[in-house]
Design an enzyme around this catalytic site. Structure first.
Site, PDB file in Angstrom:
ATOM      1  NE  ARG A  16      -3.447  -0.628   2.787  1.00 32.15           N
ATOM      2  CZ  ARG A  16      -4.072  -0.821   3.945  1.00 32.15           C
ATOM      3  NH1 ARG A  16      -4.299   0.188   4.753  1.00 32.15           N
ATOM      4  NH2 ARG A  16      -4.459  -2.020   4.309  1.00 32.15           N
ATOM      5  CB  SER A 104      -8.159  -1.026   2.064  1.00 33.59           C
ATOM      6  OG  SER A 104      -8.932  -1.565   3.097  1.00 33.59           O
ATOM      7  CG  HIS A 105      -9.988   1.417   5.679  1.00 36.81           C
ATOM      8  ND1 HIS A 105      -9.422   0.168   5.618  1.00 36.81           N
ATOM      9  CD2 HIS A 105      -9.366   2.071   6.686  1.00 36.81           C
ATOM     10  CE1 HIS A 105      -8.490   0.081   6.570  1.00 36.81           C
ATOM     11  NE2 HIS A 105      -8.442   1.219   7.229  1.00 36.81           N
ATOM     12  CE  LYS A 114      -7.097  -5.116   1.466  1.00 31.86           C
ATOM     13  NZ  LYS A 114      -8.431  -4.909   2.045  1.00 31.86           N
ATOM     14  CG  ASP A 237     -13.882  -1.563   3.677  1.00 30.05           C
ATOM     15  OD1 ASP A 237     -14.546  -2.298   2.916  1.00 30.05           O
ATOM     16  OD2 ASP A 237     -12.705  -1.811   3.987  1.00 30.05           O
ATOM     17  CG  ASP A 239     -11.251  -3.305   0.110  1.00 29.15           C
ATOM     18  OD1 ASP A 239     -11.679  -2.898   1.209  1.00 29.15           O
ATOM     19  OD2 ASP A 239     -10.368  -4.173   0.029  1.00 29.15           O
ATOM     20  CG  ASP A 241     -11.838  -5.908   3.012  1.00 25.82           C
ATOM     21  OD1 ASP A 241     -12.153  -4.800   3.505  1.00 25.82           O
ATOM     22  OD2 ASP A 241     -10.667  -6.201   2.715  1.00 25.82           O
ATOM     23  NE  ARG A 242     -12.292  -1.882   7.203  1.00 25.27           N
ATOM     24  CZ  ARG A 242     -11.993  -0.967   8.123  1.00 25.27           C
ATOM     25  NH1 ARG A 242     -11.466  -1.309   9.254  1.00 25.27           N
ATOM     26  NH2 ARG A 242     -12.210   0.295   7.894  1.00 25.27           N
ATOM     27  CG  HIS A 324     -11.455  -7.292   8.101  1.00 27.49           C
ATOM     28  ND1 HIS A 324     -11.269  -7.364   6.734  1.00 27.49           N
ATOM     29  CD2 HIS A 324     -10.700  -6.252   8.517  1.00 27.49           C
ATOM     30  CE1 HIS A 324     -10.441  -6.407   6.354  1.00 27.49           C
ATOM     31  NE2 HIS A 324     -10.077  -5.711   7.414  1.00 27.49           N
TER      32      HIS A 324
END
Length: 460
Positions: A16, A104-105, A114, A237, A239, A241-242, A324
């Site tokens: 990242r 991501s966030h 990822k 979020d 992407d 995944d949360r 998650h």
């Protein structure tokens, strides 16, 4: 050509950085070369690639695919979507690995990668090795092909397979993240009424930052739920995944509270099963899992670490405070906020039909949010070692799973080093404010003994 990564970009669970500063096309190309080399040395030939809605994602995708192809690996492009859609592609298509391009966030200027290799998380030493291989130009060569696969409809059908959630009125906030198009398709398959917020993908995140664990980002969802008198609301979020959630009164249902609800139907079907949560989760969650006849297991924070532990223990369900949620029960074991949403709707129906009533029934705890403060990369792990040594000498009740989690008659406090940033993370939970104050004083005392103070909060 050999390539050196910015050392801050190769992190514990993913790669990242800030696009144009610490991450760029040359990095994406080198990641493609290195990952493809690992795939081929494991006997594989084929990788799925997806990307999120950030403005830099298509450029990074093109460079990544060029790198994968130049090391002789074939690519199936699944296009724009949430990270779990890439995990789904990796689990169900004839491929040997998968890469999602996502920040991501993180704020809009970030992006990253990822990775999954042969159905296992690719993290820690795997990521560091990509850097070593890149410096040495230790890459296979070849010519790979590129094909496109439109899997979004298949993914959405899988999310709702065997749906038994009944009819609810639910608000959904995709935060302009990559989940938006999936959620638009998903709610068409669900009974009830489903008003949507911000499902158009916009990598600038014009409405609010897409991190549902920060309560301020849930303001629009709360308003929607209260204005329309909805049963509850769900947020995602950047992407997908949360997950975040609010009940019918607009109260936040935190990650550990969601897990305590989701665990009940799973434990009815798998009595005694191990349910995993991270060290930041409430004692109330571990007590609840035990009360339901499950085996609670406290584990280290980090999606890759939790997935690995689930495989080891045969756990059907795990979760983190950060939202998650991982289902291996009737699913593939990866963190998928869209699937967690569907399972939450089902759980609410099974447990009486009201998320608000489930929230009311939870034990009242007074706790801090996750407190984060900056400590240099060299010093952060050393501080935790010093704290653990002092606690050991004092005879405290300490769990060392991930940092120091200390139980006292008031409740518990936690101090751990972040694996992904130069911060220490603290959290405490008690039955009342006076107890919480005493716990926070213990944290401050430990920090002071290591020459630190709990200064201004660091951002995520």
């Amino acid at each position: 050509m050999a390539h050196s990564f910015n050392p801050t970009s190769l992190r514990e669970y993913d790669i990242r950085g800030i696009v144009g500063k610490t991450l760029g096309e040359a990095d994406a190309y080198a990641i493609g070369r290195g990952f493809a080399t690992r795939v081929r040395r494991h006997g594989g030939t084929h990788v799925a690639v997806g990307y999120d809605g950030r403005e830099s994602s298509p450029v990074l995708e093109a460079a990544l695919i060029r790198g994968l192809n130049d090391s002789g690996v074939d690519v199936t492009r699944i296009g724009l979507g949430p990270t779990p859609m890439l995990y789904y592609a990796e689990a169900t298509l004839e491929v040997d690995g998968g890469i999602q391009i996502t920040g991501s966030h993180n704020p809009a200027e970030y992006n990253g990668f990822k990775m999954v290799l042969q159905h296992k998380p690719f993290f820690g030493a795997d990521i560091q090795l990509l850097g070593v291989m890149s410096e040495a130009e230790d890459w296979e060569t070849g010519t790979g092909t590129v094909t496109d696969a439109d899997i979004m409809d298949l993914y959405v059908e899988r999310l709702t397979a065997g749906y038994a959630g009944g009819e609810f009125r639910i608000g959904w906030d995709a935060g302009n993240g990559a989940s938006g198009p999936v959620i638009e398709k998903l709610v068409k398959l669900l009974p009830g009424e489903h008003p949507l917020l911000y499902t158009d993908v916009d990598g600038r995140f014009p409405n609010h930052h897409p991190d549902p664990t920060e309560e301020k980002n849930l303001a629009d969802l709360k308003k929607l739920v209260l204005d329309k008198g909805l049963d509850f609301g769900l947020a995602f979020d950047g992407d997908g995944d949360r997950i975040g959630a609010v009940d019918g009164l607009g109260r936040v249902i935190w990650g550990d509270q969601l897990l305590s609800i989701l665990a009940e139907p799973v434990l009815r079907e798998e009595p005694g099963a191990t349910i995993i949560a991270d060290v930041k989760a409430s004692q109330a969650l571990y007590d609840r899992i035990a009360e339901l006849g499950g085996t609670p297991l406290m584990w280290k924070t980090g999606h890759s670490l939790i997935k690995t532990k689930m495989k080891e223990t045969g756990s059907p369900l795990a979760g983190e405070m950060s939202g998650h949620i991982f289902f291996a029960h009737d699913y593939y074991g990866f963190d998928d906020a869209q699937y967690a949403a569907v399972r939450l709707i089902r759980a609410v129906r099974m447990l009486g039909g009201s998320l608000t009533a489930l929230k009311d029934a939870m034990p009242a705890m007074v706790n801090t949010p996750e407190l984060r403060f900056t400590v240099s990369e060299e010093r952060k792990f050393a501080v935790i070692d010093e704290v653990l040594d002092r606690l050991e000498k004092s005879g405290a009740d300490v769990n060392r799973t991930d940092g120091a989690r200390v139980n006292t008659p008031d409740g518990w406090w936690l101090l751990r080093a972040s694996n992904t940033q130069d911060v220490l993370v603290a959290r405490a939970e008690a039955r009342d404010q006076a107890g919480l104050d005493r716990l926070m004083a213990m944290i401050d005392e430990q920090l002071a003994a290591s020459g630190l103070e709990r200064g201004p909060q660091a951002g995520h």
